[in-house]
Design a protein around this motif. Structure first.
Motif, PDB file in Angstrom:
ATOM      1  N   ALA A 172       0.833  -1.202   0.000  1.00 19.86           N
ATOM      2  CA  ALA A 172       0.000   0.000   0.000  1.00 19.86           C
ATOM      3  C   ALA A 172       0.872   1.257   0.000  1.00 19.86           C
ATOM      4  CB  ALA A 172      -0.928  -0.010   1.217  1.00 19.86           C
ATOM      5  N   TYR A 173       1.931   1.231   0.803  1.00 18.07           N
ATOM      6  CA  TYR A 173       2.834   2.382   0.883  1.00 18.07           C
ATOM      7  C   TYR A 173       3.466   2.665  -0.477  1.00 18.07           C
ATOM      8  CZ  TYR A 173       6.618   5.404   2.502  1.00 18.07           C
ATOM      9  OH  TYR A 173       7.479   6.455   2.675  1.00 18.07           O
ATOM     10  N   GLU A 174       3.917   1.609  -1.151  1.00 16.74           N
ATOM     11  CA  GLU A 174       4.550   1.778  -2.463  1.00 16.74           C
ATOM     12  C   GLU A 174       3.595   2.403  -3.477  1.00 16.74           C
ATOM     13  OE1 GLU A 174       7.720   1.299  -3.523  1.00 16.74           O
ATOM     14  OE2 GLU A 174       8.159   1.081  -1.392  1.00 16.74           O
ATOM     15  N   HIS A 175       2.302   2.157  -3.301  1.00 17.10           N
ATOM     16  CA  HIS A 175       1.303   2.715  -4.219  1.00 17.10           C
ATOM     17  C   HIS A 175       0.778   4.067  -3.736  1.00 17.10           C
ATOM     18  CE1 HIS A 175       1.155  -1.493  -5.683  1.00 17.10           C
ATOM     19  NE2 HIS A 175       0.854  -0.911  -6.834  1.00 17.10           N
ATOM     20  N   GLY A 176       1.351   4.574  -2.640  1.00 18.03           N
ATOM     21  CA  GLY A 176       0.907   5.869  -2.131  1.00 18.03           C
ATOM     22  C   GLY A 176      -0.355   5.804  -1.308  1.00 18.03           C
ATOM     23  N   ASP A 177      -0.790   4.585  -0.937  1.00 15.13           N
ATOM     24  CA  ASP A 177      -1.997   4.429  -0.110  1.00 15.13           C
ATOM     25  C   ASP A 177      -1.588   4.483   1.366  1.00 15.13           C
ATOM     26  OD1 ASP A 177      -3.558   4.072  -2.396  1.00 15.13           O
ATOM     27  OD2 ASP A 177      -3.190   1.912  -2.433  1.00 15.13           O
ATOM     28  N   TYR A 178      -1.230   5.687   1.802  1.00 15.93           N
ATOM     29  CA  TYR A 178      -0.654   5.841   3.137  1.00 15.93           C
ATOM     30  C   TYR A 178      -1.657   5.542   4.249  1.00 15.93           C
ATOM     31  CZ  TYR A 178       2.969   8.208   0.447  1.00 15.93           C
ATOM     32  OH  TYR A 178       3.959   8.508  -0.460  1.00 15.93           O
ATOM     33  N   THR A 179      -2.938   5.838   4.024  1.00 19.32           N
ATOM     34  CA  THR A 179      -3.950   5.565   5.041  1.00 19.32           C
ATOM     35  C   THR A 179      -4.037   4.074   5.326  1.00 19.32           C
ATOM     36  OG1 THR A 179      -5.227   7.507   4.345  1.00 19.32           O
ATOM     37  CG2 THR A 179      -6.380   5.843   5.659  1.00 19.32           C
ATOM     38  N   ILE A 180      -4.001   3.281   4.271  1.00 21.56           N
ATOM     39  CA  ILE A 180      -4.052   1.824   4.439  1.00 21.56           C
ATOM     40  C   ILE A 180      -2.786   1.324   5.116  1.00 21.56           C
ATOM     41  CG2 ILE A 180      -4.098  -0.377   3.204  1.00 21.56           C
ATOM     42  CD1 ILE A 180      -5.864   0.969   1.099  1.00 21.56           C
ATOM     43  N   ALA A 181      -1.639   1.852   4.692  1.00 20.60           N
ATOM     44  CA  ALA A 181      -0.372   1.438   5.302  1.00 20.60           C
ATOM     45  C   ALA A 181      -0.384   1.730   6.802  1.00 20.60           C
ATOM     46  CB  ALA A 181       0.794   2.159   4.625  1.00 20.60           C
ATOM     47  N   LEU A 182      -0.852   2.911   7.170  1.00 19.37           N
ATOM     48  CA  LEU A 182      -0.928   3.264   8.589  1.00 19.37           C
ATOM     49  C   LEU A 182      -1.865   2.332   9.349  1.00 19.37           C
ATOM     50  CD1 LEU A 182      -1.029   7.152   8.381  1.00 19.37           C
ATOM     51  CD2 LEU A 182       0.589   5.836   9.734  1.00 19.37           C
ATOM     52  N   ARG A 183      -3.006   2.039   8.749  1.00 17.51           N
ATOM     53  CA  ARG A 183      -3.987   1.172   9.414  1.00 17.51           C
ATOM     54  C   ARG A 183      -3.424  -0.224   9.658  1.00 17.51           C
ATOM     55  NH1 ARG A 183      -8.116   1.441   5.926  1.00 17.51           N
ATOM     56  NH2 ARG A 183      -7.879  -0.635   5.057  1.00 17.51           N
ATOM     57  N   LEU A 184      -2.576  -0.683   8.753  1.00 17.87           N
ATOM     58  CA  LEU A 184      -1.991  -2.014   8.900  1.00 17.87           C
ATOM     59  C   LEU A 184      -0.784  -2.019   9.831  1.00 17.87           C
ATOM     60  CD1 LEU A 184      -2.258  -3.117   5.168  1.00 17.87           C
ATOM     61  CD2 LEU A 184      -3.500  -4.142   7.081  1.00 17.87           C
ATOM     62  N   TRP A 185       0.020  -0.957   9.759  1.00 14.04           N
ATOM     63  CA  TRP A 185       1.277  -0.944  10.525  1.00 14.04           C
ATOM     64  C   TRP A 185       1.111  -0.498  11.976  1.00 14.04           C
ATOM     65  CZ3 TRP A 185       4.580   1.660   6.140  1.00 14.04           C
ATOM     66  CH2 TRP A 185       5.030   0.655   5.260  1.00 14.04           C
ATOM     67  N   ARG A 186       0.119   0.367  12.243  1.00 18.34           N
ATOM     68  CA  ARG A 186       0.016   0.897  13.608  1.00 18.34           C
ATOM     69  C   ARG A 186      -0.228  -0.191  14.653  1.00 18.34           C
ATOM     70  NH1 ARG A 186      -0.415   5.979  15.414  1.00 18.34           N
ATOM     71  NH2 ARG A 186      -1.046   6.790  13.381  1.00 18.34           N
ATOM     72  N   PRO A 187      -1.157  -1.133  14.425  1.00 16.65           N
ATOM     73  CA  PRO A 187      -1.335  -2.197  15.430  1.00 16.65           C
ATOM     74  C   PRO A 187      -0.059  -3.016  15.632  1.00 16.65           C
ATOM     75  CG  PRO A 187      -3.176  -2.166  13.894  1.00 16.65           C
ATOM     76  CD  PRO A 187      -2.141  -1.255  13.330  1.00 16.65           C
ATOM     77  N   MET A 188       0.679  -3.253  14.560  1.00  7.50           N
ATOM     78  CA  MET A 188       1.929  -3.996  14.667  1.00  7.50           C
ATOM     79  C   MET A 188       2.943  -3.200  15.487  1.00  7.50           C
ATOM     80  SD  MET A 188       2.326  -5.443  10.773  1.00  7.50           S
ATOM     81  CE  MET A 188       3.734  -6.456  11.232  1.00  7.50           C
ATOM     82  N   ALA A 189       2.994  -1.884  15.224  1.00  6.32           N
ATOM     83  CA  ALA A 189       3.921  -1.028  15.971  1.00  6.32           C
ATOM     84  C   ALA A 189       3.557  -1.013  17.454  1.00  6.32           C
ATOM     85  CB  ALA A 189       3.890   0.386  15.403  1.00  6.32           C
ATOM     86  N   ASP A 190       2.265  -0.942  17.751  1.00  2.00           N
ATOM     87  CA  ASP A 190       1.811  -0.956  19.144  1.00  2.00           C
ATOM     88  C   ASP A 190       2.184  -2.255  19.859  1.00  2.00           C
ATOM     89  OD1 ASP A 190       0.693   1.590  19.134  1.00  2.00           O
ATOM     90  OD2 ASP A 190      -1.269   0.872  18.440  1.00  2.00           O
ATOM     91  N   GLN A 191       2.302  -3.337  19.078  1.00  2.00           N
ATOM     92  CA  GLN A 191       2.653  -4.639  19.649  1.00  2.00           C
ATOM     93  C   GLN A 191       4.163  -4.880  19.680  1.00  2.00           C
ATOM     94  OE1 GLN A 191       0.363  -7.643  17.544  1.00  2.00           O
ATOM     95  NE2 GLN A 191      -1.511  -6.412  17.713  1.00  2.00           N
ATOM     96  N   GLY A 192       4.950  -3.871  19.239  1.00  2.00           N
ATOM     97  CA  GLY A 192       6.400  -3.969  19.360  1.00  2.00           C
ATOM     98  C   GLY A 192       7.152  -4.366  18.115  1.00  2.00           C
ATOM     99  N   ASP A 193       6.493  -4.433  16.960  1.00  2.00           N
ATOM    100  CA  ASP A 193       7.186  -4.784  15.720  1.00  2.00           C
ATOM    101  C   ASP A 193       8.119  -3.639  15.324  1.00  2.00           C
ATOM    102  OD1 ASP A 193       7.490  -4.732  12.641  1.00  2.00           O
ATOM    103  OD2 ASP A 193       6.738  -6.751  13.018  1.00  2.00           O
ATOM    104  N   VAL A 194       9.436  -3.903  15.303  1.00  2.00           N
ATOM    105  CA  VAL A 194      10.407  -2.822  15.105  1.00  2.00           C
ATOM    106  C   VAL A 194      10.343  -2.221  13.707  1.00  2.00           C
ATOM    107  CG1 VAL A 194      12.024  -3.561  16.887  1.00  2.00           C
ATOM    108  CG2 VAL A 194      12.208  -4.534  14.590  1.00  2.00           C
ATOM    109  N   SER A 195      10.104  -3.048  12.697  1.00  2.00           N
ATOM    110  CA  SER A 195      10.043  -2.519  11.326  1.00  2.00           C
ATOM    111  C   SER A 195       8.826  -1.617  11.155  1.00  2.00           C
ATOM    112  CB  SER A 195      10.004  -3.668  10.314  1.00  2.00           C
ATOM    113  OG  SER A 195      11.208  -4.405  10.345  1.00  2.00           O
ATOM    114  N   ALA A 196       7.703  -2.026  11.730  1.00  2.00           N
ATOM    115  CA  ALA A 196       6.497  -1.196  11.660  1.00  2.00           C
ATOM    116  C   ALA A 196       6.708   0.103  12.433  1.00  2.00           C
ATOM    117  CB  ALA A 196       5.302  -1.959  12.218  1.00  2.00           C
ATOM    118  N   GLN A 197       7.377   0.037  13.569  1.00  2.00           N
ATOM    119  CA  GLN A 197       7.656   1.243  14.353  1.00  2.00           C
ATOM    120  C   GLN A 197       8.527   2.214  13.569  1.00  2.00           C
ATOM    121  OE1 GLN A 197       9.385  -0.592  17.806  1.00  2.00           O
ATOM    122  NE2 GLN A 197       7.439  -0.714  18.916  1.00  2.00           N
TER     123      GLN A 197
END
Length: 265
Positions: free
Chosen positions: A28-53
Motif C-alpha cells: 500500500a505504501y509503495e502505491h501511495g496508499d498511506y492511510t491503508i499502510a498506517l492502518r496495517l502498521w500501527r497495530p503492529m507497531a503498538d505490539q512492538g514490531d520494530v520494522s512497523a515502528q
C-alpha cells in the motif's frame, strides 16, 4: 513443463499465504496508499514490531497519511532503536543531528549513528565519518573519519567516497593523491555532483594525475548540469568556461562529446 508450472503455482500460493499485514502495508505504501499502510502498521507497531515502528516514524517525519509531526516520529524511532533496529537508530541519529522533534544534540546523534554503524548501516557509517571529520559531537579525528568513511565507501556510498577523497586531498598526515583520485572518481562515476566538481578540480590542477583539461571540462560540465546548489553550480560553470579558453577546438569538441555520452556506473 506441466510439472514446472504446477511448482510455480504452488510457490506463488505459498508466497501469498506467507504475506501478512506488514507486506500488505508495504504494498500500500509503495502505491501511495498511506492511510491503508498506517492502518496495517500501527497495530503492529503498538505490539512492538520494530520494522512497523520505524516505518511509522518515517511517515510522521514526512507527513505521509498524517500531519507531519517530528515529535511523534521520534517516539516511534526510539521504540525501534532501543530494540536494536539499525535503520531506526540511524533515523534517530539524524533527528538529533538536525534538531527535528528534539533539541539538536550532536553527542546523541553520534551515539545512535554508532549503534547503527556497528550493525553495518551504510548511511550511519558515512555520517559517523562526517562527525569525526568535522568534530561534531566528538573530537575531530581524521583517522576515525577515514575508518568510517571507508566502511561506507567500500559498500558503494557515494557521499562517503567523495568525503574520503576530500580527506586524502587535504594537507597533513592523511594526504594521499592516489587515494583521493580513486575515491573521488568512484563517487563521480556514480553521478555524485560534488564529486564530479571535485574531480574536475583534480584534473584541472593535476593533483595526483597528469593535468587534463578535457577531463576537467567534462567533469565540471557534468557537475553544472546536476542538482548541486546554486553556488557550486556557478563555480562549476566558471571553472568550465575558464578551462574551455585553454583548450583547442578539437579538445573542446572531445570534452563536450565525453560529457554527452557519459552515463553513471
Amino acid at each position: 513443463m506441466r510439472r514446472l508450472m504446477l511448482g510455480l503455482l504452488m510457490c506463488l500460493a505459498l508466497s501469498a499465504a506467507i504475506a501478512g499485514p506488514f507486506e500488505d502495508g508495504a504494498a500500500a505504501y509503495e502505491h501511495g496508499d498511506y492511510t491503508i499502510a498506517l492502518r496495517l502498521w500501527r497495530p503492529m507497531a503498538d505490539q512492538g514490531d520494530v520494522s512497523a515502528q520505524n516505518n511509522l516514524g518515517n511517515m510522521y517525519a514526512k507527513g505521509q497519511g498524517v500531519p507531519q509531526d517530528y515529535a511523534e516520529a521520534i517516539k516511534w524511532y526510539r521504540k525501534a532503536a532501543e530494540q536494536g533496529h539499525a535503520s531506526a537508530q540511524y533515523n534517530l541519529g539524524q533527528s538529533y543531528r538536525r534538531g527535528e522533534g528534539v533539541a539538536q544534540n550532536y553527542h546523541e546523534a553520534v551515539k545512535w549513528y554508532r549503534k547503527a554503524a556497528d550493525q553495518g548501516d551504510v548511511s550511519a557509517q558515512s555520517n559517523l565519518g562526517y562527525m569525526y571529520d568535522n568534530g561534531q559531537g566528538v573530537p575531530q579525528n581524521y583517522t576515525e573519519a577515514i575508518k568510517w568513511y571507508r566502511k561506507a565507501a567500500d559498500q558503494g556510498d557515494a557521499d562517503a567516497q567523495n568525503n574520503l577523497g576530500q580527506i586524502y586531498l587535504s594537507q597533513g598526515v592523511s594526504q594521499n593523491y592516489a587515494e583521493a583520485v580513486k575515491w573521488t572518481g568512484r563517487a563521480a562515476e556514480q553521478g555524485h555532483p560534488r564529486a564530479q566538481y571535485n574531480l574536475g578540480l583534480i584534473y584541472a590542477n593535476g593533483d595526483g594525475v597528469p593535468r587534463d583539461y578535457v577531463q576537467a571540462y567534462k567533469w565540471f560540465n557534468l557537475s553544472a548540469s546536476r542538482q548541486i546548489g546554486a553556488e557550486k553550480r556557478a563555480a562549476a560553470v566558471k571553472n568550465r568556461d575558464v578551462i574551455a579558453k585553454r583548450m583547442t577546438s578539437a579538445q573542446l569538441a572531445d570534452a563536450q562529446r565525453l560529457a554527452r555520452e557519459w552515463k553513471p556506473k
